[in-house]
Design an enzyme around this catalytic site. Structure first.
Site, short mmCIF file in Angstrom:
data_model
loop_
_atom_site.label_atom_id
_atom_site.label_comp_id
_atom_site.label_asym_id
_atom_site.label_seq_id
_atom_site.Cartn_x
_atom_site.Cartn_y
_atom_site.Cartn_z
N HIS A 1 1.42 5.47 -2.06
CA HIS A 1 0.98 6.52 -2.98
C HIS A 1 2.20 7.04 -3.73
O HIS A 1 3.15 7.52 -3.11
CB HIS A 1 0.32 7.68 -2.21
N HIS B 1 0.85 -1.21 0.00
CA HIS B 1 0.00 0.00 0.00
C HIS B 1 0.88 1.25 0.00
O HIS B 1 1.57 1.51 0.98
CB HIS B 1 -0.89 0.02 1.26
O1 DOR Z 1 -2.58 9.90 5.47
C1 DOR Z 1 -3.04 9.54 4.39
N1 DOR Z 1 -2.59 10.06 3.24
N2 DOR Z 1 -4.03 8.65 4.38
C2 DOR Z 1 -4.70 8.34 3.26
O2 DOR Z 1 -5.61 7.56 3.34
C3 DOR Z 1 -4.35 8.99 1.99
C4 DOR Z 1 -2.99 9.50 1.99
C5 DOR Z 1 -2.69 10.46 0.86
O3 DOR Z 1 -3.05 10.15 -0.27
O4 DOR Z 1 -2.05 11.49 1.12
ZN ZN Z 2 -3.04 5.23 1.60
#
Ligand code: DOR
Ligand code: ZN
Length: 345
Positions: free
Chosen positions: A16, A14
């Protein structure tokens, strides 16, 4: 004392990557430590179709440093209008590995998320049939529920019902933060697993709020009380294959976090394995590290384990305060601290 740890190359289940210059800046940090990653689809606009995911995957692969072998695993962002045919077709063609539920307005770029969870049951039915993994941001978003209770409430309002109705659907309860979530995963069947981030193993909510507001310890779901952190540490280091590594590495520029409306997210990628191994070491559970980092995730997703190995050595490493990235700066997880393990490759 163990001073060197060699494990199969891990995967990050998981994270980003974002897009554009930020993506090109962050991808090498992950590719240095991990062989594969589940890449979250909360871009603007979100990745909602197989064609968008295939293009995004190409952009990520184009950002890979020369000679680096790394596989991004793509995820469909579910909406109230998801086209189940496109999703299943995308999965059959090898574009999609999973689909992600963001309850609308739960977190960064989730405005297009699902407003009625039961409304996507026909899509979940198709995912169950086709064997597409269902990744869940498990927080309710209604204002009547306190932010610290949103995960526990999501289990009662939605997750129990989903798991009861779709017993063959593989469900990943993402970035769990509470004892309630650990207990739910433990009492569910083998199709329910969970990822755990390094930050939720290291900090409780005091780290966000004591001694001044600490925006670099702010992510969603927010860190909870110490009793919850201790349960997460127990789960992660237990050797139970339901729990596996997912950093939720979520880069935001320093200025966007140190702001009057600071963004949620912690950039965990640069020192991810060092951070996790510190926890396993403190818990006297280094022998469980390879399972959590490299074996349980592939087993859950039905993918082969990686053949290459990586090594970490016991050594003090200073983590920089900030990293230059995409013409700006980002504070990494553990920024300005020292950490007791070094990734040597
Ligand atoms: O802290 C977070 N950042 N939680 C998330 O669910 C999304 C993520 C983000 O995309 O910045
Ligand atoms: Zn996330």
């Amino acid at each position: 004392m163990t001073d060197s740890v060699t494990i199969r190359r891990p995967d990050d289940w998981h994270l980003h990557f974002r897009d554009g210059d930020v993506m090109r800046g962050v991808v090498p940090y992950t590719a240095r430590q991990f062989a594969r990653a589940i890449v979250m689809p909360n871009l603007t606009p979100p990745i909602t179709t197989a064609a968008m995911a295939a293009d995004y995957r190409d952009r990520i692969l184009a950002a890979m440093p020369d000679g680096v072998d790394f596989e991004p695993l793509m995820v469909c962002y579910l909406t109230d209008d998801t086209d189940a045919d496109d999703l299943v077709c995308g999965a059959e063609e090898g574009v999609f590995t999973a689909a992600k539920l963001y309850p609308a307005n739960a977190t960064t770029n989730s405005a297009h998320g699902v407003t009625n969870v039961r409304g996507i049951y026909p899509v979940l039915e198709r995912m169950q049939e086709a064997g597409v993994v269902f990744c869940v941001h498990g927080e309710v978003t209604t204002p009547d529920i306190d932010v610290f209770d949103r995960e526990a409430e999501f289990i009662e309002r939605y997750l129990r019902d989903i798991v009861a109705n779709f017993p063959d659907l593989k469900v990943v309860f993402e970035h769990i933060t509470t004892r309630d979530a650990v207990e739910f995963v433990l009492e569910s069947g083998p199709n329910v697993g969970a990822t755990i981030t390094p930050q939720h193993l290291h900090i409780n909510r005091n780290a966000m709020l004591v001694g001044g507001m600490q925006p670099h310890n702010y992510c969603l779901p927010v860190a909870k009380r110490e009793e919850h952190r201790l349960e997460l540490r127990k789960a992660a280091t237990s050797g139970n294959p339901k729990f596996f590594l997912g950093t939720d590495s979520a880069p935001h520029f320093r200025g966007d976090k140190e702001s009057s409306c600071g963004c949620a997210g912690i950039f965990g990628a640069p020192y991810a394995l060092e951070s996790y191994l510190t926890v396993f070491d403190e818990e006297d559970a280094i022998e469980q590290f390879e399972g959590f980092a490299s074996l349980h995730g592939p087993a859950f997703y039905g993918l082969p384990v990686n053949e290459h190995k990586v090594t970490l050595e016991r050594m003090r490493v200073e983590v920089p305060d900030e990293l230059a990235l995409a013409g700006s700066t980002i504070v990494p997880w553990h920024g300005g601290q020292s950490i007791g393990w070094k990734f040597v490759g």
